[in-house]
Design a protein around this motif. Structure first.
Motif, mmCIF file in Angstrom:
data_model
loop_
_atom_site.group_PDB
_atom_site.id
_atom_site.type_symbol
_atom_site.label_atom_id
_atom_site.label_comp_id
_atom_site.label_asym_id
_atom_site.label_seq_id
_atom_site.Cartn_x
_atom_site.Cartn_y
_atom_site.Cartn_z
ATOM 1 N N ARG A 13 -24.668 -31.468 38.595
ATOM 2 C CA ARG A 13 -23.499 -30.649 38.307
ATOM 3 C C ARG A 13 -23.546 -29.349 39.108
ATOM 4 N NH1 ARG A 13 -22.651 -27.867 32.504
ATOM 5 N NH2 ARG A 13 -24.700 -27.139 33.145
ATOM 6 N N LEU A 14 -22.419 -29.016 39.714
ATOM 7 C CA LEU A 14 -22.337 -27.748 40.430
ATOM 8 C C LEU A 14 -22.166 -26.604 39.437
ATOM 9 C CD1 LEU A 14 -19.968 -28.742 43.362
ATOM 10 C CD2 LEU A 14 -22.331 -27.970 43.591
ATOM 11 N N PRO A 15 -22.809 -25.466 39.689
ATOM 12 C CA PRO A 15 -22.603 -24.319 38.804
ATOM 13 C C PRO A 15 -21.150 -23.863 38.837
ATOM 14 C CG PRO A 15 -24.506 -23.987 40.246
ATOM 15 C CD PRO A 15 -23.770 -25.184 40.757
ATOM 16 N N SER A 16 -20.680 -23.317 37.736
ATOM 17 C CA SER A 16 -19.295 -22.855 37.689
ATOM 18 C C SER A 16 -19.108 -21.592 38.513
ATOM 19 C CB SER A 16 -18.870 -22.598 36.242
ATOM 20 O OG SER A 16 -19.682 -21.596 35.653
ATOM 21 N N VAL A 17 -20.167 -20.784 38.651
ATOM 22 C CA VAL A 17 -20.090 -19.528 39.397
ATOM 23 C C VAL A 17 -21.243 -19.476 40.392
ATOM 24 C CG1 VAL A 17 -20.118 -17.004 39.272
ATOM 25 C CG2 VAL A 17 -18.988 -18.331 37.467
ATOM 26 N N VAL A 18 -20.930 -19.087 41.616
ATOM 27 C CA VAL A 18 -21.935 -18.886 42.663
ATOM 28 C C VAL A 18 -21.843 -17.427 43.093
ATOM 29 C CG1 VAL A 18 -22.678 -19.527 44.988
ATOM 30 C CG2 VAL A 18 -21.755 -21.279 43.442
ATOM 31 N N VAL A 19 -22.991 -16.763 43.228
ATOM 32 C CA VAL A 19 -22.997 -15.366 43.649
ATOM 33 C C VAL A 19 -23.918 -15.212 44.861
ATOM 34 C CG1 VAL A 19 -24.823 -14.766 41.988
ATOM 35 C CG2 VAL A 19 -23.363 -12.958 42.936
ATOM 36 N N GLY A 20 -23.442 -14.508 45.869
ATOM 37 C CA GLY A 20 -24.223 -14.266 47.063
ATOM 38 C C GLY A 20 -24.965 -12.946 46.983
ATOM 39 N N VAL A 21 -26.231 -12.944 47.391
ATOM 40 C CA VAL A 21 -27.013 -11.710 47.426
ATOM 41 C C VAL A 21 -27.604 -11.561 48.819
ATOM 42 C CG1 VAL A 21 -27.561 -11.796 44.968
ATOM 43 C CG2 VAL A 21 -29.148 -12.813 46.604
ATOM 44 N N GLY A 22 -27.834 -10.326 49.227
ATOM 45 C CA GLY A 22 -28.427 -10.044 50.528
ATOM 46 C C GLY A 22 -29.697 -9.244 50.364
ATOM 47 N N ASP A 23 -30.373 -9.000 51.477
ATOM 48 C CA ASP A 23 -31.587 -8.197 51.428
ATOM 49 C C ASP A 23 -31.242 -6.743 51.157
ATOM 50 O OD1 ASP A 23 -33.439 -10.236 51.890
ATOM 51 O OD2 ASP A 23 -32.953 -10.224 54.025
ATOM 52 N N GLU A 37 -18.155 -13.724 34.601
ATOM 53 C CA GLU A 37 -17.339 -14.888 34.951
ATOM 54 C C GLU A 37 -17.990 -16.177 34.436
ATOM 55 O OE1 GLU A 37 -14.427 -14.735 36.132
ATOM 56 O OE2 GLU A 37 -14.379 -12.599 36.622
ATOM 57 N N ALA A 38 -19.312 -16.267 34.492
ATOM 58 C CA ALA A 38 -20.001 -17.449 33.975
ATOM 59 C C ALA A 38 -19.804 -17.576 32.467
ATOM 60 C CB ALA A 38 -21.494 -17.384 34.312
ATOM 61 N N ALA A 76 -29.194 -11.629 31.166
ATOM 62 C CA ALA A 76 -28.305 -12.713 30.738
ATOM 63 C C ALA A 76 -29.120 -13.957 30.398
ATOM 64 C CB ALA A 76 -27.281 -13.022 31.829
ATOM 65 N N PRO A 77 -29.950 -13.887 29.355
ATOM 66 C CA PRO A 77 -30.808 -15.032 29.022
ATOM 67 C C PRO A 77 -30.032 -16.265 28.566
ATOM 68 C CG PRO A 77 -30.910 -13.357 27.293
ATOM 69 C CD PRO A 77 -30.147 -12.745 28.432
ATOM 70 N N ASP A 78 -28.763 -16.093 28.194
ATOM 71 C CA ASP A 78 -27.969 -17.232 27.725
ATOM 72 C C ASP A 78 -27.270 -17.967 28.866
ATOM 73 O OD1 ASP A 78 -26.380 -15.012 28.234
ATOM 74 O OD2 ASP A 78 -24.864 -15.572 26.748
ATOM 75 N N VAL A 79 -27.463 -17.515 30.111
ATOM 76 C CA VAL A 79 -26.841 -18.154 31.273
ATOM 77 C C VAL A 79 -27.895 -18.971 32.020
ATOM 78 C CG1 VAL A 79 -25.706 -17.768 33.500
ATOM 79 C CG2 VAL A 79 -25.067 -16.382 31.514
ATOM 80 N N GLU A 80 -27.551 -20.199 32.355
ATOM 81 C CA GLU A 80 -28.451 -21.047 33.149
ATOM 82 C C GLU A 80 -28.360 -20.621 34.614
ATOM 83 O OE1 GLU A 80 -28.754 -25.648 34.754
ATOM 84 O OE2 GLU A 80 -27.560 -25.213 32.956
ATOM 85 N N VAL A 81 -29.447 -20.090 35.144
ATOM 86 C CA VAL A 81 -29.464 -19.538 36.499
ATOM 87 C C VAL A 81 -30.275 -20.438 37.417
ATOM 88 C CG1 VAL A 81 -30.085 -17.568 37.942
ATOM 89 C CG2 VAL A 81 -29.224 -17.183 35.619
ATOM 90 N N ARG A 82 -29.701 -20.778 38.558
ATOM 91 C CA ARG A 82 -30.411 -21.518 39.593
ATOM 92 C C ARG A 82 -30.419 -20.664 40.854
ATOM 93 N NH1 ARG A 82 -26.718 -26.961 38.870
ATOM 94 N NH2 ARG A 82 -26.588 -26.862 36.594
#
Length: 306
Positions: A13-23, A37-38, A76-82
């Motif tokens: 399953r694809l996550p409902s929300v994707v977030v981009g991070v940089g260095d 949003e998640a 956000a311990p209630d959010v499944e993070v990958r």
């Protein structure tokens, strides 16, 4: 990659929300918005950290993804993070992590024309299969305090993709329990026989009346699907960017779409979308040519604002 469930092989399953991070500095404001949003969706979130291609002289290593994952596990311990860490083109990697039903959240540093941050954002909008939520940063404070209006503003033209953008804004408003303000700008000038002329006051008034009727008909056709979302219409003679920036003051979100004719005929962001990304006082949600095609297919002109 696939997973096996009850003897059947299915795609993960694809996550409902994707977030981009940089260095560099971890932008917690962007991560917090992705979490919000998640929470409105299925409480799944993928953190994507992309760096440039590795070489023998400059091997790739960055801990921004790890730091973002650690921050999210605490807040956000209630959010499944990958987490996904990759090298290569940032826009391509971020787009590849998304599905059609995802939401891609990115932070855009105070943009300067030609900046790398700006180019990445524009590339993402062009190729992402889902809407892109852009949070501008380093905004200068307004000279005059503007009270929050708790409203979602959607810029609407009268092209064939207008229903797709309006439907998307109404769905977001339904999830967040906020009203929608539909904004439409009537051109200040006319184009007749190759000449550009300022509209006469009587012509402008007639055009505004006709445009309001058409936009209100479009909104009314959606009301049975979103009966609980209060909706208002603002039609004015103005440039689209100027009118939308004015209505964005105090708003929670502005929703607009890419101007191009289809996904294979990219002509870059329109001036309205670019102006909003540069100067909007609130986050901007952009439906690119793939995300904005909707049920009509990729050939539909999804750009409802230029």
């Amino acid at each position: 990659m696939t997973v096996t469930s009850m003897g059947a092989t299915v795609a993960p399953r694809l996550p409902s929300v994707v977030v981009g991070v940089g260095d560099g500095l971890l932008r917690t404001r962007v991560l917090d918005r992705a979490v919000a949003e998640a929470h409105r969706r299925d409480r799944t979130l993928r953190v994507v950290h992309v760096d440039g291609p590795a070489t023998p002289d400059t091997p790739w290593y960055g801990d921004a993804g790890e730091r973002a994952e650690s921050y999210l596990s605490r807040t956000a311990p209630d959010v499944e993070v990958r987490r996904t860490c990759a090298t290569g083109d940032p826009a391509a990697a971020l787009a590849a992590a998304c599905g059609a039903s995802s939401l891609l959240v990115v932070g855009d540093r105070h943009r300067r024309l030609g900046s790398e941050a700006g180019r990445t954002t524009e590339e993402l909008i062009a190729i992402a299969p889902c809407p892109v939520l852009v949070l501008g940063e380093d905004r200068a404070p307004s000279a005059v305090h503007v009270p929050p209006r708790a409203v979602i503003v959607v810029g609407l033209d009268e092209g064939p993709g207008a229903t797709v953008v309006l439907e998307h804004a109404l769905r977001i408003a339904q999830m967040s329990a906020e009203p929608v303000e539909v904004v439409h700008a009537v051109d200040e000038v006319t184009y007749d026989a190759g000449r550009i002329a300022r509209r006469r006051d009587t012509d402008a008034g007639d055009e505004e009346t006709d445009a309001r009727a058409r936009i209100e008909d479009l909104v009314s056709a959606m009301k049975d699907r979103f009966p609980d979302v209060p909706t208002s219409v603002v039609v004015a003679e103005d440039r689209p960017a100027r009118l939308l920036l004015e209505r964005a003051l105090g708003a929670d979100l502005v929703v607009v779409a890419h101007r191009c004719r289809d996904a294979e005929d990219l002509v870059g962001l329109g001036s309205t979308t670019r102006s909003l990304l540069l100067a909007a006082p609130c986050p901007v949600l952009v439906l690119g040519p793939l995300a904005g095609a909707g049920a009509d297919g990729p050939g539909t002109r999804a750009g409802v604002v230029r």
